[in-house]
Every structure is written in C-alpha cells, then in structure tokens.
Scaffold this motif. Structure first.
Motif, PDB file in Angstrom:
ATOM      1  N   VAL A   1      -2.538  34.893 -40.331  1.00 30.14           N
ATOM      2  CA  VAL A   1      -1.227  34.745 -39.981  1.00 30.14           C
ATOM      3  C   VAL A   1      -0.928  33.932 -41.038  1.00 30.14           C
ATOM      4  CG1 VAL A   1       0.753  33.823 -39.338  1.00 30.14           C
ATOM      5  CG2 VAL A   1      -1.165  34.032 -37.194  1.00 30.14           C
ATOM      6  N   VAL A   2       0.344  35.450 -42.263  1.00 31.93           N
ATOM      7  CA  VAL A   2       1.403  34.816 -42.645  1.00 31.93           C
ATOM      8  C   VAL A   2       3.078  35.104 -42.670  1.00 31.93           C
ATOM      9  CG1 VAL A   2       2.176  35.802 -45.584  1.00 31.93           C
ATOM     10  CG2 VAL A   2      -0.640  36.257 -44.274  1.00 31.93           C
ATOM     11  N   THR A   3       3.412  34.175 -43.095  1.00 31.88           N
ATOM     12  CA  THR A   3       4.787  35.177 -42.682  1.00 31.88           C
ATOM     13  C   THR A   3       5.189  34.189 -43.863  1.00 31.88           C
ATOM     14  OG1 THR A   3       5.208  32.476 -42.850  1.00 31.88           O
ATOM     15  CG2 THR A   3       5.158  32.408 -40.554  1.00 31.88           C
ATOM     16  N   TYR A   4       6.518  35.794 -43.876  1.00 36.95           N
ATOM     17  CA  TYR A   4       7.465  36.048 -45.224  1.00 36.95           C
ATOM     18  C   TYR A   4       8.584  36.395 -45.192  1.00 36.95           C
ATOM     19  CZ  TYR A   4       7.874  41.085 -43.441  1.00 36.95           C
ATOM     20  OH  TYR A   4       8.196  42.131 -42.697  1.00 36.95           O
ATOM     21  N   ASP A   5       9.723  35.625 -46.462  1.00 37.42           N
ATOM     22  CA  ASP A   5      11.034  35.800 -45.703  1.00 37.42           C
ATOM     23  C   ASP A   5      11.669  34.741 -45.334  1.00 37.42           C
ATOM     24  OD1 ASP A   5      13.971  37.557 -46.189  1.00 37.42           O
ATOM     25  OD2 ASP A   5      13.423  37.300 -44.328  1.00 37.42           O
ATOM     26  N   SER A   6      11.415  34.805 -44.260  1.00 39.15           N
ATOM     27  CA  SER A   6      11.516  33.366 -43.107  1.00 39.15           C
ATOM     28  C   SER A   6      10.610  32.578 -42.567  1.00 39.15           C
ATOM     29  CB  SER A   6      12.644  34.539 -41.995  1.00 39.15           C
ATOM     30  OG  SER A   6      13.168  32.981 -41.072  1.00 39.15           O
ATOM     31  N   ASP A   7      10.541  30.958 -42.573  1.00 43.42           N
ATOM     32  CA  ASP A   7       8.743  31.089 -42.427  1.00 43.42           C
ATOM     33  C   ASP A   7       9.262  30.286 -40.700  1.00 43.42           C
ATOM     34  OD1 ASP A   7       6.398  29.645 -42.795  1.00 43.42           O
ATOM     35  OD2 ASP A   7       7.562  27.707 -43.936  1.00 43.42           O
ATOM     36  N   THR A   8       8.035  29.975 -40.274  1.00 45.56           N
ATOM     37  CA  THR A   8       7.969  28.635 -38.586  1.00 45.56           C
ATOM     38  C   THR A   8       7.859  27.804 -39.271  1.00 45.56           C
ATOM     39  OG1 THR A   8       6.424  28.944 -36.676  1.00 45.56           O
ATOM     40  CG2 THR A   8       5.958  29.906 -38.495  1.00 45.56           C
TER      41      THR A   8
ATOM     42  N   SER B   1       7.630  33.032 -49.637  1.00 48.69           N
ATOM     43  CA  SER B   1       8.833  32.792 -49.795  1.00 48.69           C
ATOM     44  C   SER B   1       9.817  33.491 -50.962  1.00 48.69           C
ATOM     45  CB  SER B   1       8.530  30.980 -50.274  1.00 48.69           C
ATOM     46  OG  SER B   1       9.805  30.895 -50.493  1.00 48.69           O
ATOM     47  N   PRO B   2      10.384  33.528 -50.433  1.00 47.45           N
ATOM     48  CA  PRO B   2      11.319  35.252 -51.827  1.00 47.45           C
ATOM     49  C   PRO B   2      11.222  34.293 -53.205  1.00 47.45           C
ATOM     50  CG  PRO B   2      12.433  35.045 -49.821  1.00 47.45           C
ATOM     51  CD  PRO B   2      11.391  33.759 -49.549  1.00 47.45           C
ATOM     52  N   ALA B   3      11.803  32.929 -53.278  1.00 43.63           N
ATOM     53  CA  ALA B   3      11.881  32.283 -54.595  1.00 43.63           C
ATOM     54  C   ALA B   3      11.597  30.744 -54.126  1.00 43.63           C
ATOM     55  CB  ALA B   3      12.845  32.472 -55.716  1.00 43.63           C
ATOM     56  N   SER B   4      11.727  29.633 -54.770  1.00 46.58           N
ATOM     57  CA  SER B   4      11.584  28.362 -54.553  1.00 46.58           C
ATOM     58  C   SER B   4      13.501  28.126 -53.526  1.00 46.58           C
ATOM     59  CB  SER B   4      11.703  27.631 -55.873  1.00 46.58           C
ATOM     60  OG  SER B   4      13.277  27.607 -56.587  1.00 46.58           O
ATOM     61  N   ALA B   5      13.733  27.040 -52.560  1.00 41.29           N
ATOM     62  CA  ALA B   5      15.351  27.055 -51.891  1.00 41.29           C
ATOM     63  C   ALA B   5      15.571  26.557 -52.959  1.00 41.29           C
ATOM     64  CB  ALA B   5      14.790  25.700 -49.841  1.00 41.29           C
ATOM     65  N   GLU B   6      15.439  25.877 -53.847  1.00 41.39           N
ATOM     66  CA  GLU B   6      16.023  24.846 -54.825  1.00 41.39           C
ATOM     67  C   GLU B   6      16.615  26.082 -55.463  1.00 41.39           C
ATOM     68  OE1 GLU B   6      13.202  24.109 -53.809  1.00 41.39           O
ATOM     69  OE2 GLU B   6      13.566  21.759 -53.172  1.00 41.39           O
ATOM     70  N   ASP B   7      16.106  26.942 -56.454  1.00 40.90           N
ATOM     71  CA  ASP B   7      16.450  27.731 -56.606  1.00 40.90           C
ATOM     72  C   ASP B   7      17.765  28.730 -56.294  1.00 40.90           C
ATOM     73  OD1 ASP B   7      15.407  27.288 -59.257  1.00 40.90           O
ATOM     74  OD2 ASP B   7      13.498  28.424 -58.984  1.00 40.90           O
ATOM     75  N   LEU B   8      17.609  28.808 -55.073  1.00 42.56           N
ATOM     76  CA  LEU B   8      17.869  30.679 -54.334  1.00 42.56           C
ATOM     77  C   LEU B   8      19.849  29.435 -53.845  1.00 42.56           C
ATOM     78  CD1 LEU B   8      15.587  32.381 -52.466  1.00 42.56           C
ATOM     79  CD2 LEU B   8      17.304  33.056 -53.551  1.00 42.56           C
ATOM     80  N   GLY B   9      19.254  28.141 -53.516  1.00 45.91           N
ATOM     81  CA  GLY B   9      20.600  27.315 -53.459  1.00 45.91           C
ATOM     82  C   GLY B   9      21.758  26.971 -53.889  1.00 45.91           C
TER      83      GLY B   9
ATOM     84  N   THR C   1      15.608  30.459 -40.036  1.00 48.62           N
ATOM     85  CA  THR C   1      15.239  29.331 -41.005  1.00 48.62           C
ATOM     86  C   THR C   1      15.043  28.790 -42.721  1.00 48.62           C
ATOM     87  OG1 THR C   1      12.891  29.234 -39.645  1.00 48.62           O
ATOM     88  CG2 THR C   1      13.092  27.923 -42.018  1.00 48.62           C
ATOM     89  N   ASN C   2      15.334  30.196 -43.059  1.00 48.18           N
ATOM     90  CA  ASN C   2      15.319  30.245 -44.946  1.00 48.18           C
ATOM     91  C   ASN C   2      16.927  30.321 -45.143  1.00 48.18           C
ATOM     92  OD1 ASN C   2      16.673  33.051 -43.435  1.00 48.18           O
ATOM     93  ND2 ASN C   2      15.116  34.037 -44.958  1.00 48.18           N
ATOM     94  N   GLN C   3      18.292  30.808 -43.877  1.00 51.48           N
ATOM     95  CA  GLN C   3      19.153  30.184 -44.274  1.00 51.48           C
ATOM     96  C   GLN C   3      19.783  29.032 -44.081  1.00 51.48           C
ATOM     97  OE1 GLN C   3      21.932  33.617 -44.602  1.00 51.48           O
ATOM     98  NE2 GLN C   3      20.347  34.341 -45.103  1.00 51.48           N
ATOM     99  N   ASN C   4      19.023  27.472 -42.557  1.00 56.75           N
ATOM    100  CA  ASN C   4      19.258  26.963 -42.568  1.00 56.75           C
ATOM    101  C   ASN C   4      18.747  26.071 -44.673  1.00 56.75           C
ATOM    102  OD1 ASN C   4      20.245  27.752 -40.617  1.00 56.75           O
ATOM    103  ND2 ASN C   4      19.141  27.287 -39.407  1.00 56.75           N
ATOM    104  N   THR C   5      18.066  26.615 -44.725  1.00 56.75           N
ATOM    105  CA  THR C   5      16.842  25.467 -45.929  1.00 56.75           C
ATOM    106  C   THR C   5      18.150  26.172 -47.307  1.00 56.75           C
ATOM    107  OG1 THR C   5      14.506  26.293 -44.977  1.00 56.75           O
ATOM    108  CG2 THR C   5      15.257  25.018 -47.797  1.00 56.75           C
ATOM    109  N   TRP C   6      18.658  26.853 -47.346  1.00 55.22           N
ATOM    110  CA  TRP C   6      19.125  27.366 -48.134  1.00 55.22           C
ATOM    111  C   TRP C   6      20.470  27.055 -47.962  1.00 55.22           C
ATOM    112  CZ3 TRP C   6      17.804  32.803 -47.997  1.00 55.22           C
ATOM    113  CH2 TRP C   6      16.711  33.936 -48.299  1.00 55.22           C
ATOM    114  N   ILE C   7      21.168  26.507 -46.807  1.00 55.23           N
ATOM    115  CA  ILE C   7      22.292  26.242 -47.029  1.00 55.23           C
ATOM    116  C   ILE C   7      22.230  24.808 -47.342  1.00 55.23           C
ATOM    117  CG2 ILE C   7      24.803  25.979 -45.366  1.00 55.23           C
ATOM    118  CD1 ILE C   7      23.376  28.147 -44.063  1.00 55.23           C
TER     119      ILE C   7
END
Length: 361
Positions: free
Chosen positions: A143-150, A160-168, A195-201
């Motif tokens: 199992v691989v997740t991509y774009d949005s994690d569990t 991950s698309p890029a580091s959450a820190e960089d994207l935010g 998941t990804n949206q909330n992490t970036w926000i």
C-alpha cells in the motif's frame, strides 16, 4: 482483468480459507502480511534488499481522490507509463466525488478481494480508510499513498507532492508579495477532512504568525469540497462577506480554477489576488487575461510515476518503507525514503506569464 499474486500466494490463500472454515470462522480469512512477504519476496516482512530483482507482471491499482479530475488524470497516467516501463499492469478505479469516503473504502476492499499486488491511494480522509488498508496489507497487498496521506501505520510509503512546509510557506509568500504584505485574505480549500489540505493550511497559519506577515489577516477558511460549482459559490460568498478582501489562496486545483472563473467575470478581477495550486492547462487563460499573476504546482505525472515505482519496489522486496531505504525511480533517479515512510519527487514550480506556455498538463 486484475493480475494475481504468485502461485504460492494463491495456495496460501486457499489453505487459509480452508483452515478458517474448519475452525468455523464467520469472517473471510487470508494470508497475513508477514506470511505473504515471506512467500512473495515483498518487503512487508521488514527485510529490504535493494539489490533484489524488480518483479514484472504485477498489477498495481490507482485509487485517486476523484476520477475524471484533470490533476489525478495526469498523475495516474504518469503511474501507468511507469508501470508499462517496469513490465507491470495498471488499473484505475475510484469515485467521481472528492468526498465519497465510503466509496473509497469499498474500492479498497474490492481491490483486496481481487488480489491486486499493490495499490496507490490518494486518501479523502486520514482515518476512514485505515481498517480497509490494514486488511489489504495483511493480505499481502503493498500500500502506497500519494498526494493525500492516511495515518502512517495504514500504509507503507507516502509519496508527498513536496514538503508540507515548502508548500504552505510558498503559497503565503506568493500572495503576500502580490498584496503588498498587508490586508485581509481567505483560504479556499477542498474537503474539511483532506489530509494534505489541512497540513498545508496549518503551515500557512504558522507562516502568517511571522513578523514579516504581521499586517496580513486570515479571515476565513472556506471549503469547496473539490466541486467546481461549490467552489465558485464559496468564492462569491467570501467576496460578499469580506468587502475588503485582498487575496485568496486555494491549495486545490479545482478550487483555484473555480475561483479564477468567478473573479475573471467580476468587478474584483485584478483587485483581489488569487494564488494556490493549479495546473497550467487549467490556469493559462486566467494568467493571460490578468486574473492570476502566479500560482504553483509540482508535476503530477512525476508524482504518479513515483507512486508506481514505490509500489513495485515494495512488492519486489527492495524497500519496506523505512527511513533511509533507497530505490530506483527512473528519470527521478535514486529516491531516499524519509521519516515516517515519506518520499517526494521535488520542489513545486511557480507558473506565470513567462513560463505557463512551456507546460502541458
């Protein structure tokens, strides 16, 4: 047709079922993740061998957050091309809604029953898929997740698309520059559970606390559920609710396109700045007509390709998902898995009038 595991795995599944029936079990049995790993050579047993031969003839299923979404169409085609190069088969399944978590769970269960070798999943909700994904892994599915994690214990690798820190951080920086470092701003996100949206926000909120952004006020986070019409309406509502709004960040390709569509036909065009994550093909017209100055995104095809290669590396026993392990990723070179099983294809690209025509996705 879906491919199956090796003959030994099929035999194990048959024996497990017979045993379960003999014991009077009421639920379907299956080989455990460790048993499957020992028989198939997959990395699930925790013993990675980076020199192991890359397996061919595997079936890897892609389950995006939303099918027929241009972003995921591009990402998954990247996965399909990578699998073709590796000599394995590709399958895409999924729901047409970006918020149908029950539908995603159902697809995971079906893929497990069909004995795909691996699945790449973009999770709509961080926890909703966990039980189903853990069952898949117990049955020997990588199992691989991509774009949005569990949750990290519900998969082996997260691409991950890029580091959450960089994207935010960079999305805040792009908008801050465009509004002159002051004024009210809003965020137009996808689903509240993404998941990804909330992490970036979360990163954006921390970035806005820095002295450099002390004159910028985040007034609202709105949710368009990755639905074009709802995102359009949410943009309209934000502008009506906050007449002094200076800018909007939309970290979702559906949201930023819908917001740009509304702004381009309104009195706010050029007055309210818009940035976020979008595809060049979606945003080209809005950049050229002055609605949007800059936006950013990684290349989704690379994301899908990396997810496919990570899945095959797991099935081949070359990696387990532990930090520090490496695997070959085609044109991306050798990838190293980071903390919590996370790997990324690289930094996002900023698009504007000068370069938007150079890209086609």
């Amino acid at each position: 047709m879906f491919g199956t595991k090796t003959g030994s795995r099929r035999l194990t599944l048959v024996l497990a079922t017979v045993t379960a029936l003999a014991l009077g079990a009421t639920a379907c049995g299956g080989t455990t993740k460790d048993d499957a790993a020992e028989e198939s050579g997959s990395a699930a047993a925790g013993k990675a061998d980076p020199r192991a031969e890359t397996k061919k003839g595997l079936t890897v299923a892609f389950l995006p957050k939303q099918v027929n979404n241009p972003y995921f169409t591009t990402a998954d085609k990247g996965g399909e091309e990578a699998l073709r190069e590796l000599g394995s088969a590709y399958k895409e399944v999924g729901t047409s809604s970006g918020t149908d978590t029950a539908g995603q769970v159902s697809y995971v269960n079906t893929l497990t029953q069909q004995q795909v070798d691996a699945m790449a999943v973009s999770a709509q909700d961080p926890g909703a898929l966990c039980t189903a994904l853990k069952q898949a892994m117990r049955n020997g599915v990588s199992v691989v997740t991509y774009d949005s994690d569990t949750n990290k214990d519900c998969r082996q690798v997260f691409v991950s698309p890029a580091s959450a820190e960089d994207l935010g951080r960079t999305q805040v920086e792009l908008l801050a520059e465009q509004i002159g470092g002051k004024g009210e701003i809003a965020i137009l996100s996808a689903a509240q559970t993404a998941t990804n949206q909330n992490t970036w926000i979360d990163v954006m909120k921390e970035e806005l606390k820095k002295p450099a952004h002390k004159d910028i006020k985040l007034v609202e986070v709105a949710y368009g559920d990755d639905d074009a019409q709802k995102s359009f309406q949410q943009t309209q509502g934000l502008l009506q609710e906050y007449p002094n709004l200076k800018g909007i960040i939309s970290p979702t390709t559906v949201g930023i396109k819908a917001a740009a569509q509304y702004l381009s036909g309104s009195k706010y065009k050029g007055r309210v700045k818009l940035t976020g994550l979008g595809t060049p093909n979606d945003m080209r017209a809005y950049v050229k007509n002055g609605t949007v100055e800059q936006f950013e995104l990684w290349e989704p095809a690379k994301l899908g390709a990396l997810a496919a290669r990570a899945a095959v590396a797991l099935e081949s026993g070359q990696i387990t998902g532990k930090e520090g392990e490496t695997f070959a990723a085609g044109d991306l070179g050798t990838m190293t898995i980071g903390a919590d099983g996370v790997v990324s294809p690289g930094e996002p690209t900023v698009f504007d009038k000068a370069n938007v025509d150079e890209y086609d996705f």
